[in-house]
Motif scaffolding. Sequence first.
Motif, PDB file in Angstrom:
ATOM      1  N   ILE A   5       0.840  -1.204   0.000  1.00 25.54           N
ATOM      2  CA  ILE A   5       0.000   0.000   0.000  1.00 25.54           C
ATOM      3  C   ILE A   5       0.870   1.248   0.000  1.00 25.54           C
ATOM      4  O   ILE A   5       0.578   2.232  -0.694  1.00 25.54           O
ATOM      5  CB  ILE A   5      -0.938  -0.005   1.229  1.00 25.54           C
ATOM      6  CG1 ILE A   5      -1.933  -1.163   1.142  1.00 25.54           C
ATOM      7  CG2 ILE A   5      -1.682   1.327   1.328  1.00 25.54           C
ATOM      8  CD1 ILE A   5      -2.847  -1.281   2.337  1.00 25.54           C
ATOM      9  N   ALA A   6       1.954   1.217   0.780  1.00 26.36           N
ATOM     10  CA  ALA A   6       2.862   2.367   0.841  1.00 26.36           C
ATOM     11  C   ALA A   6       3.484   2.644  -0.521  1.00 26.36           C
ATOM     12  O   ALA A   6       3.583   3.804  -0.952  1.00 26.36           O
ATOM     13  CB  ALA A   6       3.952   2.102   1.875  1.00 26.36           C
ATOM     14  N   ILE A   7       3.880   1.576  -1.225  1.00 24.36           N
ATOM     15  CA  ILE A   7       4.468   1.735  -2.557  1.00 24.36           C
ATOM     16  C   ILE A   7       3.453   2.334  -3.518  1.00 24.36           C
ATOM     17  O   ILE A   7       3.769   3.236  -4.304  1.00 24.36           O
ATOM     18  CB  ILE A   7       4.978   0.379  -3.085  1.00 24.36           C
ATOM     19  CG1 ILE A   7       6.169  -0.106  -2.256  1.00 24.36           C
ATOM     20  CG2 ILE A   7       5.375   0.486  -4.564  1.00 24.36           C
ATOM     21  CD1 ILE A   7       6.631  -1.504  -2.602  1.00 24.36           C
ATOM     22  N   ILE A 134      -6.722   8.743   3.171  1.00 21.97           N
ATOM     23  CA  ILE A 134      -6.660   9.424   4.466  1.00 21.97           C
ATOM     24  C   ILE A 134      -6.327   8.435   5.581  1.00 21.97           C
ATOM     25  O   ILE A 134      -5.511   8.728   6.472  1.00 21.97           O
ATOM     26  CB  ILE A 134      -7.999  10.130   4.767  1.00 21.97           C
ATOM     27  CG1 ILE A 134      -8.183  11.329   3.828  1.00 21.97           C
ATOM     28  CG2 ILE A 134      -8.054  10.592   6.216  1.00 21.97           C
ATOM     29  CD1 ILE A 134      -7.110  12.395   3.970  1.00 21.97           C
ATOM     30  N   ASN A 135      -6.950   7.268   5.540  1.00 15.82           N
ATOM     31  CA  ASN A 135      -6.674   6.253   6.567  1.00 15.82           C
ATOM     32  C   ASN A 135      -5.219   5.798   6.521  1.00 15.82           C
ATOM     33  O   ASN A 135      -4.573   5.617   7.566  1.00 15.82           O
ATOM     34  CB  ASN A 135      -7.604   5.054   6.393  1.00 15.82           C
ATOM     35  CG  ASN A 135      -9.042   5.379   6.763  1.00 15.82           C
ATOM     36  OD1 ASN A 135      -9.300   6.327   7.505  1.00 15.82           O
ATOM     37  ND2 ASN A 135      -9.986   4.607   6.253  1.00 15.82           N
ATOM     38  N   LYS A 139      -2.404   6.444   9.470  1.00 11.93           N
ATOM     39  CA  LYS A 139      -1.607   5.380  10.107  1.00 11.93           C
ATOM     40  C   LYS A 139      -0.122   5.705  10.041  1.00 11.93           C
ATOM     41  O   LYS A 139       0.628   5.443  10.980  1.00 11.93           O
ATOM     42  CB  LYS A 139      -1.901   4.044   9.434  1.00 11.93           C
ATOM     43  CG  LYS A 139      -3.282   3.484   9.745  1.00 11.93           C
ATOM     44  CD  LYS A 139      -3.507   2.153   9.051  1.00 11.93           C
ATOM     45  CE  LYS A 139      -4.893   1.603   9.367  1.00 11.93           C
ATOM     46  NZ  LYS A 139      -5.139   0.310   8.685  1.00 11.93           N
ATOM     47  N   MET A 140       0.298   6.270   8.922  1.00 12.02           N
ATOM     48  CA  MET A 140       1.698   6.655   8.775  1.00 12.02           C
ATOM     49  C   MET A 140       2.070   7.740   9.785  1.00 12.02           C
ATOM     50  O   MET A 140       3.193   7.767  10.303  1.00 12.02           O
ATOM     51  CB  MET A 140       1.968   7.158   7.353  1.00 12.02           C
ATOM     52  CG  MET A 140       1.913   6.087   6.282  1.00 12.02           C
ATOM     53  SD  MET A 140       2.136   6.755   4.612  1.00 12.02           S
ATOM     54  CE  MET A 140       3.796   7.406   4.709  1.00 12.02           C
ATOM     55  N   GLY A 141       1.121   8.634  10.073  1.00  8.50           N
ATOM     56  CA  GLY A 141       1.371   9.726  11.018  1.00  8.50           C
ATOM     57  C   GLY A 141       1.010   9.394  12.449  1.00  8.50           C
ATOM     58  O   GLY A 141       1.082  10.259  13.331  1.00  8.50           O
TER      59      GLY A 141
END
Length: 228
Positions: A5-7, A134-135, A139-141
């Motif tokens: 998902i990050a990629i 946004i979700n 989560k990253m933040g």
Amino acid sequence: MNQNIAIRLVIDLTMTILMLVAMAYQITGNTIHEVIGVILFLLFVVHNILNRRWYKAITKGKYNIRRVLSITVNLLFLMSMVTIIISSFPISSDLFPFIPVNNDMVWREIHVLTSYWAFILMAVHIGMSWITIINAVGKMGGITHTNRIRTIILRFIAVMIVVYGVQASFDREMSYKLTIYNPFGWGTDDSALRFLIDHLAIMGIYIGGTHYVLKFVQRKKKEKTSKK
């Protein structure tokens, strides 16, 4: 967060930024425009490879309003990007000048008009995935819960972006750019920062509008289900 998902988020964000840069033809010039186009093409291929399961699932499962809209928008965006890529080769003067072509003005008109439609479809495409984005960013933040004050502030900012975006749409004659080709350009003589702000705000109209329209449709569906 899932690495896949990050990629995808990084690739999608990069494509969005490069799309904006590619549209700033009057600012960047032709060579940079063509180089950005090639990079966009490669990222577009990677994007579709990473999302290949979506194509396999088109004919499976149940169809509702949201899914029909999602498939329609995604396929239109796909078609517009393919059209942009195909039409870019005949009009290339720096990277692919060796490709012979007749009626290059026709190809240029197709390329420019389709680019503006792809810009709008890209914003709608982002709006349809806004909750997921946004979700993932939350989560990253490290943001794992909702906050009423934060929500109010973000909605106020969204409204301001849309208001400014509407004004920017009129100032930049977006309605004409979606229907009329101007071989002499549109005479925009502003800074790169102004261009970026205006077009991000225009994107905000379609991202926010799509997001809230889908929320309204989902709410109506829940109300209808609860009454049964």
